[in-house]
Design a protein around this motif. Structure first.
Motif, PDB file in Angstrom:
ATOM      1  N   ASP A 450     -84.903  20.428  76.982  1.00  0.00           N
ATOM      2  CA  ASP A 450     -86.151  21.162  76.770  1.00  0.00           C
ATOM      3  C   ASP A 450     -85.814  22.625  76.451  1.00  0.00           C
ATOM      4  OD1 ASP A 450     -89.310  20.987  77.496  1.00  0.00           O
ATOM      5  OD2 ASP A 450     -88.491  22.914  78.108  1.00  0.00           O
ATOM      6  N   HIS A 451     -86.584  23.255  75.555  1.00  0.00           N
ATOM      7  CA  HIS A 451     -86.298  24.639  75.172  1.00  0.00           C
ATOM      8  C   HIS A 451     -86.394  25.601  76.350  1.00  0.00           C
ATOM      9  CE1 HIS A 451     -87.362  23.815  70.677  1.00  0.00           C
ATOM     10  NE2 HIS A 451     -86.110  23.509  70.980  1.00  0.00           N
ATOM     11  N   PHE A 452     -87.234  25.300  77.321  1.00  0.00           N
ATOM     12  CA  PHE A 452     -87.383  26.182  78.474  1.00  0.00           C
ATOM     13  C   PHE A 452     -86.288  25.922  79.509  1.00  0.00           C
ATOM     14  CE2 PHE A 452     -89.072  27.298  82.663  1.00  0.00           C
ATOM     15  CZ  PHE A 452     -89.561  28.577  82.433  1.00  0.00           C
ATOM     16  N   ILE A 453     -86.068  24.670  79.835  1.00  0.00           N
ATOM     17  CA  ILE A 453     -85.073  24.314  80.863  1.00  0.00           C
ATOM     18  C   ILE A 453     -83.650  24.554  80.350  1.00  0.00           C
ATOM     19  CG2 ILE A 453     -84.221  22.478  82.353  1.00  0.00           C
ATOM     20  CD1 ILE A 453     -87.023  23.360  83.062  1.00  0.00           C
ATOM     21  N   GLU A 454     -83.389  24.191  79.103  1.00  0.00           N
ATOM     22  CA  GLU A 454     -82.076  24.385  78.461  1.00  0.00           C
ATOM     23  C   GLU A 454     -80.948  23.708  79.224  1.00  0.00           C
ATOM     24  OE1 GLU A 454     -82.008  28.691  78.128  1.00  0.00           O
ATOM     25  OE2 GLU A 454     -82.309  28.514  75.954  1.00  0.00           O
ATOM     26  N   LEU A 455     -81.242  22.602  79.888  1.00  0.00           N
ATOM     27  CA  LEU A 455     -80.235  21.805  80.586  1.00  0.00           C
ATOM     28  C   LEU A 455     -80.448  20.346  80.193  1.00  0.00           C
ATOM     29  CD1 LEU A 455     -80.583  23.338  84.175  1.00  0.00           C
ATOM     30  CD2 LEU A 455     -78.789  23.845  82.518  1.00  0.00           C
ATOM     31  N   PRO A 456     -79.386  19.582  79.994  1.00  0.00           N
ATOM     32  CA  PRO A 456     -79.562  18.177  79.599  1.00  0.00           C
ATOM     33  C   PRO A 456     -80.175  17.349  80.716  1.00  0.00           C
ATOM     34  CG  PRO A 456     -77.240  18.670  80.016  1.00  0.00           C
ATOM     35  CD  PRO A 456     -77.968  19.976  80.077  1.00  0.00           C
ATOM     36  N   PHE A 457     -81.271  16.651  80.405  1.00  0.00           N
ATOM     37  CA  PHE A 457     -81.958  15.807  81.395  1.00  0.00           C
ATOM     38  C   PHE A 457     -81.950  14.366  80.884  1.00  0.00           C
ATOM     39  CE2 PHE A 457     -85.390  13.874  83.738  1.00  0.00           C
ATOM     40  CZ  PHE A 457     -85.305  14.471  84.995  1.00  0.00           C
ATOM     41  N   ASP A 458     -81.693  13.437  81.763  1.00  0.00           N
ATOM     42  CA  ASP A 458     -81.558  12.032  81.390  1.00  0.00           C
ATOM     43  C   ASP A 458     -82.933  11.343  81.374  1.00  0.00           C
ATOM     44  OD1 ASP A 458     -80.766   9.497  80.884  1.00  0.00           O
ATOM     45  OD2 ASP A 458     -79.653   9.188  82.750  1.00  0.00           O
ATOM     46  N   LEU A 459     -83.379  10.978  80.153  1.00  0.00           N
ATOM     47  CA  LEU A 459     -84.653  10.258  80.004  1.00  0.00           C
ATOM     48  C   LEU A 459     -84.435   8.778  79.692  1.00  0.00           C
ATOM     49  CD1 LEU A 459     -86.722  12.780  77.818  1.00  0.00           C
ATOM     50  CD2 LEU A 459     -86.894  12.436  80.281  1.00  0.00           C
TER      51      LEU A 459
END
Length: 771
Positions: A450-459
């Motif tokens: 996400d542009h705000f979080i800027e951390l890879p998240f597993d979907l």
């Protein structure tokens, strides 16, 4: 030149120690044999031979455990200590070499050659002495283990042999190394060996110094940071500032999230920035918002799937009537999950007209899996940031709605419904459908950023379900990532069952009605479906049921009736005049009026196509708000009829002497597509030949210039529309035979379906002779 004499002396072994000639040292003697040898020496001439042991751990050494070169020493002083130990002050005199061992009862004696050194100097030895002195000076500076006075003592010695012995005695060397210097009888050899050891020790000391300096600098830095942090804590505590506590709280929470090492490092970097920031800094609030989001996201929280297929099937059947394809696909997913835990979740796209239960079906899927449910409506979304969020540089930036939904769910594997995916649009703010490409790709969404979080998240464990009314507005790359399941409209029998089992009980419950107070007959339900609703789904049917319940409640509350029964005879008093005419087929077989079948986003519908001719010059007029493709179908039909004119028994030059007008009623509604080709050609041939068209026959199919009938789409919806309109026979292209099985069996029994390849077959079925 060294002189030697042969003498016999008592022997005392030494552990971990070497005494050089001219060296004065205290020794603590405790072994019985050593004390006996010492007493014997004191009784004679106070002389004893000291020889180092090869292994200091041996308490009772034998001949082979001792070196062959030792030192003849003079006993200067003896002092008895408590515990039986004797402290002896000795001075080294000469090097000795053992020739023989003589063992007595209490101690041993040795026969030795005593070397009496004659000091000789030359230029080479002078140079060796100077070099050794310089190296010794460096050793003292680097090591700091040897007192500075040692250098003064050594500088005053002019004899090379004695010089080497004194220097060696001040070095921190191993016993083996000192023994080699002791065994070097010649001063030159002794100096060379000493230089070798000194050079090695200096190199080691230099490396030690570098390491020590590095460690010291690091410790100084750490201590300084610790000191400054403690000072900062004290200052902040004095000022009443809670930022430090806040930072520590963030650190504790982040460490519990189970993030990867790289992600954890990045988050800690942001926490360090917050710590260094002034408490009232404007960017502080942005950082706090960011960290709050990171901490609140479910990085590891996962709900466990309920993998009971029988139970899940029961739940799906409880919530929805029919929809067998979708239910079967969900049960397949559950079955595979039982066999393979690491399976990636599918991306399912439910396509169908409004009101068929797409959205509520997604809720039932979540209930059957016992997963959290998140719904996100994409209707009217035009901004890419709605999906992926804004950069933190923007004022009031927040994550996109995907991450917001995951946070609200509290788990990383919810059922995520993306509703109305075909209603997205694009403008200058970006293309949201392009942003969904990563979200809906099982190969990419394991590292969604996400542009705000800027951390890879597993979907990858999220079960995405999308809904749409039509496929053509969905961009092709996005559609390619989804597994499309079509949900067609309901038949009349299905609607009756849904109304009795779901809609009416739900509306009665919402309106506070009990079964003994309110009832609707089956025929009344059928009449409601036929004359008060026209739809593929059941949304308007539920609304009509709600209206009946509401009016029934009014009658009960106003004490007009204790029990309300809705029947065919009284339903009009509740719902008013019927809105639709059931079975809108033509009343009579007419010339130039053909019944076609059309597909719309709300399901299938019948379509009357009218054609007429008049005197003129061959002009073709098309009305009814027809699209380009439909107009081209009309022209193709006309050209095909002209080509076949001589076989059709129609006027040869009709295209020169007559104007033709084709009209499709309900002109305000746009119409397009090629599937009305055979309908328009049938209407044209009817008006040109004067033959009537059967009113109980409906048709659909694309026409070619050669008269071939090509396949079309939406067969099930179109056939259901014919069934609703009380049509008895339907003409379909032969290539659509594969779609006939999708039509409900009860509808197939009531309809006669003709599969045709040429327009002549259509005319043979649909046209009858004029009266």
């Amino acid at each position: 030149m060294e002189e030697t004499t042969i003498s016999k002396y008592p022997l005392m072994p030494l552990r971990g120690l070497i005494v050089f000639p001219n060296m004065i040292i205290h020794l603590d003697v405790g072994r019985e044999k050593s004390i006996a040898a010492l007493n014997s020496a004191m009784e004679r001439n106070s002389r004893i031979v000291l020889v180092p042991q090869k292994d200091a751990n041996i308490d009772e050494p034998v001949d082979n455990d001792l070196y062959r070169t030792g030192t003849l020493i003079e006993i200067k002083q003896v002092l008895k200590l408590p515990g039986g130990t004797i402290r002896v002050l000795v001075e080294g005199e000469n090097r000795v070499k053992i020739n023989n061992f003589y063992h007595k009862d209490k101690f041993s004696e040795v026969e030795v050659e005593v070397y009496d050194e004659k000091e000789e100097k030359n230029y080479e030895i002078e140079a060796l002495m100077r070099n050794t002195l310089y190296q010794f000076e460096q050793y003292i500076k680097l090591g700091k283990k040897t007192a500075g006075e040692s250098l003064d003592i050594v500088q005053d010695i002019s004899e090379p042999g004695r010089f080497a012995d004194v220097v060696a005695s001040h070095l921190s060397l191993k016993v083996e190394q000192k023994q080699k210097i002791l065994e070097a009888i010649q001063p030159k050899d002794r100096l060379l060996k000493l230089l070798e050891f000194l050079s090695h020790e200096i190199q080691v000391l230099e490396i030690e110094k570098k390491i020590s300096d590095r460690v010291k600098n690091q410790m100084d830095k750490t201590q300084k940071e610790y000191y400054l942090r403690e000072q900062m804590k004290a200052i902040q505590k004095e000022l009443g500032d809670t930022q430090r506590e806040e930072v520590e709280e963030y650190r504790k929470k982040v460490d519990k999230l189970g993030l990867s090492e790289q992600t954890l490092k990045k988050v800690h970097k942001e926490i360090d920035r917050l710590e260094r920031m002034a408490p009232n800094a404007a960017e502080g609030s942005v950082l706090r918002t960011y960290l709050d989001w990171v901490v609140d996201l479910p990085w590891k929280e996962e709900s466990e799937d309920k993998l009971d297929i029988a139970s899940s099937e029961k739940i799906l059947d409880e919530d929805h009537y029919g929809l067998d394809k979708v239910k079967e696909r969900i049960l397949e997913f559950l079955a595979v999950r039982q066999m393979a835990d690491e399976m990636k979740s599918p991306i399912i796209c439910l396509v169908g007209p409004p009101g068929v239960g797409k959205t509520s079906l997604a809720k039932s899927v979540a209930r059957s899996l016992e997963r959290e449910f998140v719904r996100m409506s994409l209707g009217g979304v035009r901004d890419e940031a709605e999906i992926r969020g804004h950069r933190r540089t923007y004022v009031g930036a927040l994550p996109g709605r995907i991450m917001q939904g995951i946070k609200n769910a509290g788990t990383k594997n919810p059922v995520f419904l993306l509703d109305e995916i075909d209603k997205m649009s694009t403008d200058f703010r970006g293309d949201p459908s392009a942003a969904l490409l990563e979200v809906l790709d099982p190969e990419q969404n394991s590292t969604f950023s996400d542009h705000f979080i800027e951390l890879p998240f597993d979907l990858s464990n999220v079960l995405f379900i999308t809904t749409a009314n039509a496929l053509h507005p969905i961009p092709r790359p996005l559609l390619d990532r989804m597994e499309v399941i079509n949900i067609e409209g309901y038949t009349e029998d299905e609607k009756v069952s849904i109304a009795k089992k779901y809609l009416i009980p739900r509306q009665m419950k919402e309106h506070g009605l009990k079964s003994k107070q309110f009832s609707i007959s089956k025929q009344a339900i059928i009449k409601t479906i036929r004359e008060y609703t026209r739809e593929s789904g059941v949304r308007n049917l539920e609304r009509a049921c709600g209206t009946l319940c509401r009016k029934g409640v009014k009658e009960i509350v106003s004490n007009e009736q204790e029990q309300v029964k809705i029947t065919v005879q009284n339903i009009h008093s509740y719902l008013g005049t019927p809105k639709f005419r059931w079975g809108e087929k033509e009343k009579n077989d007419e010339i130039g009026v053909a019944t076609g079948l059309a597909w719309t986003q709300t399901g299938g519908d019948i379509l009357a196509v009218e054609a007429t001719t008049m005197s003129g010059t061959g002009k073709l007029t098309l009305t009814g708000k027809l699209g380009d493709v439909m107009q081209e179908s009309a022209r193709a039909a006309l050209s095909m009829i002209r080509a076949k004119g001589k076989y059709l028994n129609i006027e040869k030059d009709f295209h020169k002497t007559r104007d033709i007008h084709i009209h499709v009623p309900e002109g305000a509604i746009p119409k397009d597509g090629p599937s009305a080709g055979i309908t328009m050609s049938t209407a044209l041939i009817s008006v040109l030949s004067g033959r009537r068209i059967r009113r109980d026959v409906a048709m659909t199919g694309e026409i070619t210039l050669r008269g071939k009938v090509l396949p079309i789409g939406g067969v099930k919806e179109k056939v259901l529309a014919a069934h609703r309109a009380a049509i008895n026979e339907v003409i379909l292209p032969k290539d659509n035979k594969r779609d006939v099985n999708d039509i409900p069996a009860n509808v197939r029994k009531k309809l006669k379906i003709h599969l045709v390849e040429t327009i002549e077959e259509v005319w043979d079925i649909a046209l009858v002779d004029a009266k």
